[in-house]
Motif scaffolding. Structure first.
Motif, PDB file in Angstrom:
ATOM      1  N   ALA B  30      -9.067 -14.520 115.533  1.00 40.09           N
ATOM      2  CA  ALA B  30      -9.879 -15.671 115.119  1.00 40.09           C
ATOM      3  C   ALA B  30     -10.183 -15.591 113.629  1.00 40.09           C
ATOM      4  O   ALA B  30     -10.538 -14.528 113.111  1.00 40.09           O
ATOM      5  N   GLY B  31     -10.019 -16.708 112.938  1.00 46.79           N
ATOM      6  CA  GLY B  31     -10.320 -16.753 111.514  1.00 46.79           C
ATOM      7  C   GLY B  31      -9.201 -16.249 110.620  1.00 46.79           C
ATOM      8  O   GLY B  31      -9.333 -16.265 109.397  1.00 46.79           O
ATOM      9  N   ILE B  32      -8.107 -15.784 111.234  1.00 41.43           N
ATOM     10  CA  ILE B  32      -6.989 -15.277 110.448  1.00 41.43           C
ATOM     11  C   ILE B  32      -5.877 -16.320 110.408  1.00 41.43           C
ATOM     12  O   ILE B  32      -5.509 -16.883 111.438  1.00 41.43           O
ATOM     13  N   SER B  33      -5.353 -16.552 109.206  1.00 43.27           N
ATOM     14  CA  SER B  33      -4.248 -17.496 109.064  1.00 43.27           C
ATOM     15  C   SER B  33      -2.927 -16.824 109.410  1.00 43.27           C
ATOM     16  O   SER B  33      -2.452 -15.953 108.692  1.00 43.27           O
ATOM     17  N   GLY B  34      -2.346 -17.236 110.551  1.00 46.98           N
ATOM     18  CA  GLY B  34      -1.037 -16.719 110.937  1.00 46.98           C
ATOM     19  C   GLY B  34       0.023 -17.099 109.914  1.00 46.98           C
ATOM     20  O   GLY B  34       0.960 -16.344 109.665  1.00 46.98           O
ATOM     21  N   LYS B  35      -0.170 -18.272 109.299  1.00 45.69           N
ATOM     22  CA  LYS B  35       0.810 -18.729 108.316  1.00 45.69           C
ATOM     23  C   LYS B  35       0.883 -17.802 107.113  1.00 45.69           C
ATOM     24  O   LYS B  35       1.960 -17.472 106.634  1.00 45.69           O
ATOM     25  N   SER B  36      -0.290 -17.379 106.608  1.00 47.83           N
ATOM     26  CA  SER B  36      -0.286 -16.435 105.488  1.00 47.83           C
ATOM     27  C   SER B  36       0.432 -15.146 105.877  1.00 47.83           C
ATOM     28  O   SER B  36       1.182 -14.580 105.082  1.00 47.83           O
ATOM     29  N   GLN B  37       0.205 -14.685 107.104  1.00 53.65           N
ATOM     30  CA  GLN B  37       0.826 -13.429 107.526  1.00 53.65           C
ATOM     31  C   GLN B  37       2.331 -13.562 107.688  1.00 53.65           C
ATOM     32  O   GLN B  37       3.083 -12.628 107.385  1.00 53.65           O
ATOM     33  N   LEU B  39       4.100 -15.615 105.868  1.00 55.90           N
ATOM     34  CA  LEU B  39       4.579 -15.663 104.485  1.00 55.90           C
ATOM     35  C   LEU B  39       4.672 -14.254 103.891  1.00 55.90           C
ATOM     36  O   LEU B  39       5.638 -13.919 103.211  1.00 55.90           O
ATOM     37  N   PHE B  40       3.675 -13.409 104.171  1.00 56.85           N
ATOM     38  CA  PHE B  40       3.723 -12.037 103.658  1.00 56.85           C
ATOM     39  C   PHE B  40       4.887 -11.261 104.276  1.00 56.85           C
ATOM     40  O   PHE B  40       5.550 -10.468 103.591  1.00 56.85           O
ATOM     41  N   ALA B  41       5.151 -11.486 105.557  1.00 54.07           N
ATOM     42  CA  ALA B  41       6.297 -10.831 106.200  1.00 54.07           C
ATOM     43  C   ALA B  41       7.595 -11.287 105.522  1.00 54.07           C
ATOM     44  O   ALA B  41       8.508 -10.485 105.286  1.00 54.07           O
ATOM     45  N   LEU B  42       7.653 -12.565 105.183  1.00 49.83           N
ATOM     46  CA  LEU B  42       8.821 -13.117 104.485  1.00 49.83           C
ATOM     47  C   LEU B  42       8.933 -12.522 103.070  1.00 49.83           C
ATOM     48  O   LEU B  42      10.038 -12.219 102.598  1.00 49.83           O
ATOM     49  N   VAL B  43       7.776 -12.344 102.414  1.00 47.74           N
ATOM     50  CA  VAL B  43       7.748 -11.731 101.075  1.00 47.74           C
ATOM     51  C   VAL B  43       8.362 -10.331 101.124  1.00 47.74           C
ATOM     52  O   VAL B  43       9.264  -9.999 100.350  1.00 47.74           O
ATOM     53  N   PHE B  44       7.888  -9.514 102.059  1.00 51.10           N
ATOM     54  CA  PHE B  44       8.389  -8.137 102.157  1.00 51.10           C
ATOM     55  C   PHE B  44       9.867  -8.119 102.531  1.00 51.10           C
ATOM     56  O   PHE B  44      10.638  -7.297 102.024  1.00 51.10           O
ATOM     57  N   THR B  45      10.257  -9.005 103.427  1.00 52.43           N
ATOM     58  CA  THR B  45      11.651  -9.024 103.885  1.00 52.43           C
ATOM     59  C   THR B  45      12.600  -9.351 102.742  1.00 52.43           C
ATOM     60  O   THR B  45      13.616  -8.682 102.543  1.00 52.43           O
ATOM     61  N   THR B  46      12.267 -10.387 101.965  1.00 50.19           N
ATOM     62  CA  THR B  46      13.167 -10.805 100.892  1.00 50.19           C
ATOM     63  C   THR B  46      13.116  -9.847  99.702  1.00 50.19           C
ATOM     64  O   THR B  46      14.086  -9.716  98.971  1.00 50.19           O
ATOM     65  N   ARG B  47      11.995  -9.158  99.502  1.00 50.66           N
ATOM     66  CA  ARG B  47      11.895  -8.250  98.364  1.00 50.66           C
ATOM     67  C   ARG B  47      12.515  -6.895  98.654  1.00 50.66           C
ATOM     68  O   ARG B  47      13.084  -6.263  97.778  1.00 50.66           O
ATOM     69  N   TYR B  48      12.367  -6.428  99.896  1.00 53.32           N
ATOM     70  CA  TYR B  48      12.777  -5.057 100.193  1.00 53.32           C
ATOM     71  C   TYR B  48      14.185  -4.940 100.752  1.00 53.32           C
ATOM     72  O   TYR B  48      14.551  -3.922 101.340  1.00 53.32           O
ATOM     73  N   LEU B  49      15.012  -5.973 100.550  1.00 59.76           N
ATOM     74  CA  LEU B  49      16.414  -5.884 100.948  1.00 59.76           C
ATOM     75  C   LEU B  49      17.119  -4.782 100.162  1.00 59.76           C
ATOM     76  O   LEU B  49      18.153  -4.264 100.590  1.00 59.76           O
ATOM     77  N   ASP B  50      16.522  -4.406  99.003  1.00 58.36           N
ATOM     78  CA  ASP B  50      17.135  -3.338  98.212  1.00 58.36           C
ATOM     79  C   ASP B  50      16.993  -1.964  98.878  1.00 58.36           C
ATOM     80  O   ASP B  50      17.530  -0.973  98.385  1.00 58.36           O
ATOM     81  N   LEU B  51      16.281  -1.918 100.002  1.00 58.16           N
ATOM     82  CA  LEU B  51      16.257  -0.682 100.800  1.00 58.16           C
ATOM     83  C   LEU B  51      17.687  -0.286 101.183  1.00 58.16           C
ATOM     84  O   LEU B  51      18.010   0.894 101.316  1.00 58.16           O
ATOM     85  N   PHE B  52      18.532  -1.313 101.346  1.00 63.41           N
ATOM     86  CA  PHE B  52      19.912  -1.066 101.764  1.00 63.41           C
ATOM     87  C   PHE B  52      20.850  -0.805 100.584  1.00 63.41           C
ATOM     88  O   PHE B  52      21.970  -0.334 100.780  1.00 63.41           O
ATOM     89  N   THR B  53      20.408  -1.163  99.381  1.00 61.64           N
ATOM     90  CA  THR B  53      21.328  -1.067  98.249  1.00 61.64           C
ATOM     91  C   THR B  53      20.978   0.022  97.245  1.00 61.64           C
ATOM     92  O   THR B  53      21.861   0.544  96.573  1.00 61.64           O
ATOM     93  N   SER B  54      19.668   0.330  97.092  1.00 64.22           N
ATOM     94  CA  SER B  54      19.334   1.348  96.095  1.00 64.22           C
ATOM     95  C   SER B  54      18.184   2.230  96.560  1.00 64.22           C
ATOM     96  O   SER B  54      17.254   1.756  97.214  1.00 64.22           O
ATOM     97  N   PHE B  55      18.278   3.505  96.213  1.00 66.43           N
ATOM     98  CA  PHE B  55      17.209   4.448  96.545  1.00 66.43           C
ATOM     99  C   PHE B  55      16.425   4.764  95.281  1.00 66.43           C
ATOM    100  O   PHE B  55      17.017   5.130  94.261  1.00 66.43           O
ATOM    101  N   ILE B  56      15.092   4.590  95.341  1.00 67.76           N
ATOM    102  CA  ILE B  56      14.266   4.830  94.156  1.00 67.76           C
ATOM    103  C   ILE B  56      13.494   6.135  94.296  1.00 67.76           C
ATOM    104  O   ILE B  56      13.564   6.999  93.440  1.00 67.76           O
TER     105      ILE B  56
END
Lengths: 10, 212
Positions: B30-37, B39-56
């Motif tokens: 209750a009171g939590i925006s599922g949409k924001s969450q 979007l954040f899951a989408l943010v992490f997914t699109t940003r961390y694709l480099d997990l497969f391409t480069s090791f930091i």
């Protein structure tokens, strides 16, 4: 520094 | 790595854990925006694709995986496990108004016109506005539980610490990433109004934050 360097940030 | 960056990452982690535990323990979103969450899951997914391409570093990889797992676990709790407690009527922000401009901008303003680079840029732009459905929901209902405000506080603190990190890196390394910095400044500005309410209402009073 190249833009690639930012990728170390989360 | 500097102290601002490390503290920023820790605040980010604390924020995500606070939200996850709040939903898990109360068995309610209750009171939590599922949409924001989402979007954040989408943010992490699109940003961390480099997990497969480069090791930091081990730190970098572990944090990315933890963020991804917690983001999807939170989405799962909201939309599947505790779906009956989700206030979908109040979570009425039109995310297409964010996604379309952000997608368009990431094609126009990026460092390289390559799939991973565009997705990374998309994630940076999207993160700067991903909290808006949550802030919109609070504005619409006129209140937020204190634990929700603590979540937002740590999320905002993470952004502010990243700004300090960039100032530090600029002076010590000459490092300046305009896409990340401009988006980061925009993102932090969204929290200013909330910070004001948090300090004046939540910390002085108790219980819920109610809007004037």
């Amino acid at each position: 520094l190249s833009p690639k360097d930012v990728k170390d940030e989360l | 790595m500097n102290i601002f960056r490390l503290l920023g990452d820790m605040c980010h982690l604390v924020a995500i854990i606070i939200l996850f535990l709040k939903i898990w323990r109360s068995k309610s979103c209750a009171g939590i925006s599922g949409k924001s969450q989402v979007l954040f899951a989408l943010v992490f997914t699109t940003r961390y694709l480099d997990l497969f391409t480069s090791f930091i570093s081990v730190y970098n990889t572990v944090m990315k995986v933890v963020f991804l797992v917690l983001a999807y676990a939170t989405v799962y709790l909201i939309y599947l496990r505790f779906r009956s407690t989700y206030n979908s009527e109040s979570d009425s922000f039109r995310v297409e108004f964010l996604l379309v401009p952000v997608a368009g901008l990431s094609f126009l303003e990026n460092y390289a016109f390559a799939p991973l680079e565009i997705l990374w840029t998309f994630s940076i732009y999207l993160e700067s506005v991903a909290i808006l459905p949550q802030l919109f929901m609070i504005t619409k209902t006129g209140e937020a539980e204190s634990i929700t405000t603590h979540y937002l506080f740590f999320l905002g603190l993470y952004r502010a610490l990243y700004l300090a990190n960039w100032v530090w890196r600029y002076h010590t390394e000459g490092f300046f990433d305009q896409i990340a910095v401009v988006s980061g400044v925009v993102q932090t500005i969204f929290y200013c109004d909330f910070f004001y309410l948090y300090f004046t209402k939540v910390l002085r009073g108790s219980g819920k934050m109610t809007l004037p």
